[in-house]
Write an enzyme that holds these catalytic residues in place. Structure first.
Site, PDB file in Angstrom:
ATOM      1  N   LYS A  81       0.861  -1.184   0.000  1.00 44.06           N
ATOM      2  CA  LYS A  81       0.000   0.000   0.000  1.00 44.06           C
ATOM      3  C   LYS A  81       0.896   1.231   0.000  1.00 44.06           C
ATOM      4  O   LYS A  81       1.964   1.222   0.623  1.00 44.06           O
ATOM      5  CB  LYS A  81      -0.862   0.014   1.270  1.00 44.06           C
ATOM      6  CG  LYS A  81      -2.100   0.858   1.168  1.00 44.06           C
ATOM      7  CD  LYS A  81      -3.260   0.112   0.544  1.00 44.06           C
ATOM      8  CE  LYS A  81      -4.462   1.000   0.369  1.00 44.06           C
ATOM      9  NZ  LYS A  81      -5.609   0.276  -0.185  1.00 44.06           N
ATOM     10  N   GLY A 183     -24.757   2.911   2.691  1.00 44.04           N
ATOM     11  CA  GLY A 183     -23.879   3.459   1.655  1.00 44.04           C
ATOM     12  C   GLY A 183     -24.389   3.075   0.279  1.00 44.04           C
ATOM     13  O   GLY A 183     -24.464   1.883  -0.044  1.00 44.04           O
ATOM     14  N   GLY A 185     -23.059   4.289  -2.664  1.00 46.11           N
ATOM     15  CA  GLY A 185     -22.067   4.749  -3.629  1.00 46.11           C
ATOM     16  C   GLY A 185     -21.775   3.675  -4.660  1.00 46.11           C
ATOM     17  O   GLY A 185     -22.647   2.876  -5.023  1.00 46.11           O
ATOM     18  N   VAL A 187     -19.994   0.876  -4.608  1.00 46.83           N
ATOM     19  CA  VAL A 187     -20.150  -0.528  -4.206  1.00 46.83           C
ATOM     20  C   VAL A 187     -21.580  -0.811  -3.720  1.00 46.83           C
ATOM     21  O   VAL A 187     -22.254  -1.717  -4.230  1.00 46.83           O
ATOM     22  CB  VAL A 187     -19.115  -0.892  -3.119  1.00 46.83           C
ATOM     23  CG1 VAL A 187     -19.381  -2.278  -2.560  1.00 46.83           C
ATOM     24  CG2 VAL A 187     -17.707  -0.800  -3.687  1.00 46.83           C
TER      25      VAL A 187
HETATM   26  P1  NAD Z   1     -18.173   5.582  -2.502  1.00 46.75           P
HETATM   27  O1  NAD Z   1     -17.509   6.832  -2.035  1.00 46.75           O
HETATM   28  O2  NAD Z   1     -18.577   5.462  -3.938  1.00 46.75           O
HETATM   29  O3  NAD Z   1     -19.496   5.306  -1.630  1.00 46.75           O
HETATM   30  C1  NAD Z   1     -19.521   5.395  -0.240  1.00 46.75           C
HETATM   31  C2  NAD Z   1     -20.899   5.926   0.140  1.00 46.75           C
HETATM   32  O4  NAD Z   1     -21.046   5.813   1.555  1.00 46.75           O
HETATM   33  C3  NAD Z   1     -21.096   7.396  -0.217  1.00 46.75           C
HETATM   34  O5  NAD Z   1     -22.288   7.527  -0.975  1.00 46.75           O
HETATM   35  C4  NAD Z   1     -21.197   8.091   1.138  1.00 46.75           C
HETATM   36  O6  NAD Z   1     -22.044   9.223   1.121  1.00 46.75           O
HETATM   37  C5  NAD Z   1     -21.753   6.976   1.997  1.00 46.75           C
HETATM   38  N1  NAD Z   1     -21.556   7.131   3.444  1.00 46.75           N
HETATM   39  C6  NAD Z   1     -20.478   7.603   4.106  1.00 46.75           C
HETATM   40  N2  NAD Z   1     -20.703   7.549   5.432  1.00 46.75           N
HETATM   41  C7  NAD Z   1     -21.935   7.027   5.611  1.00 46.75           C
HETATM   42  C8  NAD Z   1     -22.725   6.713   6.758  1.00 46.75           C
HETATM   43  N3  NAD Z   1     -22.281   6.928   7.991  1.00 46.75           N
HETATM   44  N4  NAD Z   1     -23.951   6.190   6.559  1.00 46.75           N
HETATM   45  C9  NAD Z   1     -24.412   5.956   5.317  1.00 46.75           C
HETATM   46  N5  NAD Z   1     -23.707   6.221   4.198  1.00 46.75           N
HETATM   47  C10 NAD Z   1     -22.489   6.758   4.351  1.00 46.75           C
HETATM   48  O7  NAD Z   1     -17.160   4.404  -2.065  1.00 46.75           O
HETATM   49  P2  NAD Z   1     -17.165   2.902  -2.591  1.00 46.75           P
HETATM   50  O8  NAD Z   1     -16.129   2.748  -3.637  1.00 46.75           O
HETATM   51  O9  NAD Z   1     -18.578   2.476  -2.837  1.00 46.75           O
HETATM   52  O10 NAD Z   1     -16.599   2.137  -1.299  1.00 46.75           O
HETATM   53  C11 NAD Z   1     -17.435   1.832  -0.189  1.00 46.75           C
HETATM   54  C12 NAD Z   1     -16.644   1.030   0.827  1.00 46.75           C
HETATM   55  O11 NAD Z   1     -16.162  -0.173   0.226  1.00 46.75           O
HETATM   56  C13 NAD Z   1     -15.393   1.741   1.391  1.00 46.75           C
HETATM   57  O12 NAD Z   1     -15.219   1.347   2.734  1.00 46.75           O
HETATM   58  C14 NAD Z   1     -14.267   1.169   0.550  1.00 46.75           C
HETATM   59  O13 NAD Z   1     -13.020   1.220   1.242  1.00 46.75           O
HETATM   60  C15 NAD Z   1     -14.743  -0.258   0.373  1.00 46.75           C
HETATM   61  N6  NAD Z   1     -14.176  -0.942  -0.790  1.00 46.75           N
HETATM   62  C16 NAD Z   1     -14.379  -0.435  -2.043  1.00 46.75           C
HETATM   63  C17 NAD Z   1     -13.856  -1.117  -3.140  1.00 46.75           C
HETATM   64  C18 NAD Z   1     -14.078  -0.617  -4.544  1.00 46.75           C
HETATM   65  O14 NAD Z   1     -13.784  -1.370  -5.484  1.00 46.75           O
HETATM   66  N7  NAD Z   1     -14.597   0.581  -4.750  1.00 46.75           N
HETATM   67  C19 NAD Z   1     -13.145  -2.313  -2.955  1.00 46.75           C
HETATM   68  C20 NAD Z   1     -12.983  -2.815  -1.662  1.00 46.75           C
HETATM   69  C21 NAD Z   1     -13.516  -2.123  -0.586  1.00 46.75           C
END
Ligand code: NAD
Length: 355
Positions: A81, A183, A185, A187
């Site tokens: 990382k 969430g 977003g 994922v």
């Molecule tokens: P993203 O930023 O697209 O979506 C995250 C969403 O969570 C946002 O819409 C945000 O407003 C919302 N959020 C934040 N705090 C919140 C809360 N307290 N209550 C409700 N909603 C809340 O991010 P993502 O890429 O979808 O990633 C989501 C999670 O998955 C993260 O923890 C990330 O580390 C993990 N992750 C992502 C990937 C990937 O491929 N994108 C891979 C492995 C792990």
């Protein structure tokens, strides 16, 4: 700064590389935890840390997490990382990205980078001008592997939820199963769409209420306030927002049979998995269920490095192994009366030769 090997998060990391290029405005830490299975792979985080020690802690903790995640996904990659210590204004210049690319290249392939928090696909394209040890680049051609890992992560979580529903509730389908998604977003939104297509009953929540509301309208789902989602009565709680959400306060309030979602580092500390286990809640270890994105990123990198072709269908086949791995963990957990997070850690440690 005290010696990094006296830090509590130091776990015999093979390499901790400090980079400083004042002219380019770059201060970074690149950590490789284990290269037992292959080059250390994991994204680059671009973040402002008021205390630089927190950046070191993140690099140590997250690179170890990547060793475990890559090993459990069956990838020929170790764990690494990078953390770029951004200034307060989060100034990101072409010179900074070029200097970071040079630093990655100088390691000769011991570390392979990709996107993480604060780093976009366009940033990785800039980094790729200076190093070949990079992935998560725009996809070239129909059906090719690579690009945004979010949809692949969502696909793995969807398969993991189906496996959990089979294991815990004895159901072969998620039709009518109530899933609360925290969430919406990249994922969480993807997971919700896949579950909706199978007829699951969904309750959605996001601190950006407009995001949850729009998706709820599209899928015919309910919404709940973000403060209430963790205690919503449901079959499956799928956390896809932030980490460290399960702690001494939230675990007793859970009203779900299953916890299965993609957020990284969901358990606030060691011991919280056991608390969930004592309550009879089935937990899908986060780094096992959310590995779909790294499977895509690693497949893209290996294909480019080896001059071969890896298609989307190959990546989806590999992601199809996530439920099998989860089932192995849950069976061992049931047999040994040990929480799934501890079982997964032991399996991962054995795979990287540290068992
Ligand atoms: P993203 O930023 O697209 O979506 C995250 C969403 O969570 C946002 O819409 C945000 O407003 C919302 N959020 C934040 N705090 C919140 C809360 N307290 N209550 C409700 N909603 C809340 O991010 P993502 O890429 O979808 O990633 C989501 C999670 O998955 C993260 O923890 C990330 O580390 C993990 N992750 C992502 C990937 C990937 O491929 N994108 C891979 C492995 C792990």
């Amino acid at each position: 700064m005290t010696a990094f090997w006296t830090e509590p998060d130091f776990d015999d990391h093979e390499m901790v590389h400090f980079v400083r290029d004042a002219k380019a405005g770059l201060t970074a830490i690149i950590a490789v935890h284990s290269s037992h299975l292959g080059p250390g792979a994991g994204g680059t985080r671009f973040w402002h840390y008021p205390n630089p020690k927190d950046g070191l802690r993140d690099a140590l903790r997250l690179s170890r997490g990547m060793s475990y995640k890559n090993a459990m996904a069956g990838l020929p990659m170790g764990g690494g990382k990078a953390v770029i210590l951004a200034d307060e204004a989060r100034t990101k210049t072409p010179e900074l990205l070029a200097a970071f690319g040079d630093a990655v290249e100088a390691l000769g392939g011991r570390y392979v980078t990709a996107e993480d928090v604060g780093i976009s696909e366009a940033d990785m394209v800039a980094v790729a001008k200076r190093t070949q040890h990079v992935s998560g680049l725009p996809v070239e051609g129909e059906g090719a592997a690579g690009g945004d890992p979010g949809p692949f992560t969502a696909h793995g979580i969807y398969l993991g939820i189906k496996a959990a529903v089979r294991h815990k509730l004895g159901k072969d389908s998620v039709a009518g199963v109530h899933v609360a998604v925290q969430g919406t977003g990249s994922v969480g939104g993807g997971v919700a769409r896949l579950l909706a297509a199978d007829g699951a009953k969904l309750t959605l929540s996001d601190i950006r209420e407009e995001s949850a509301n729009a998706l709820a309208k599209e899928l015919g789902a309910e919404t709940v306030a973000s403060e209430a989602v963790l205690s919503t009565p449901c079959d499956v709680l799928s956390p896809n927002a932030l980490g460290a959400i399960f702690d001494d306060d939230t675990i007793p309030a859970l009203q779900a049979e299953i916890v299965a979602g993609g957020a990284n580092n969901q358990l606030a500390r060691a011991g919280h998995g056991a608390k969930m286990f004592e309550r009879g809640i089935l937990y899908a270890p986060d780094y096992v269920i959310n590995a779909g994105g790294i499977v895509s990123v690693a497949s893209e990198y290996l294909a480019r490095r080896d001059g071969t072709v890896c298609g989307r269908s190959d990546v989806l086949d590999r992601i199809g192994h996530i439920p099998t791995r989860l089932e192995e963990i849950w069976q061992e957990s049931d047999a040994s009366k040990t929480s799934p997070d501890v079982v997964a850690d032991r399996m991962a440690q054995a795979l990287i030769g540290r068992g």
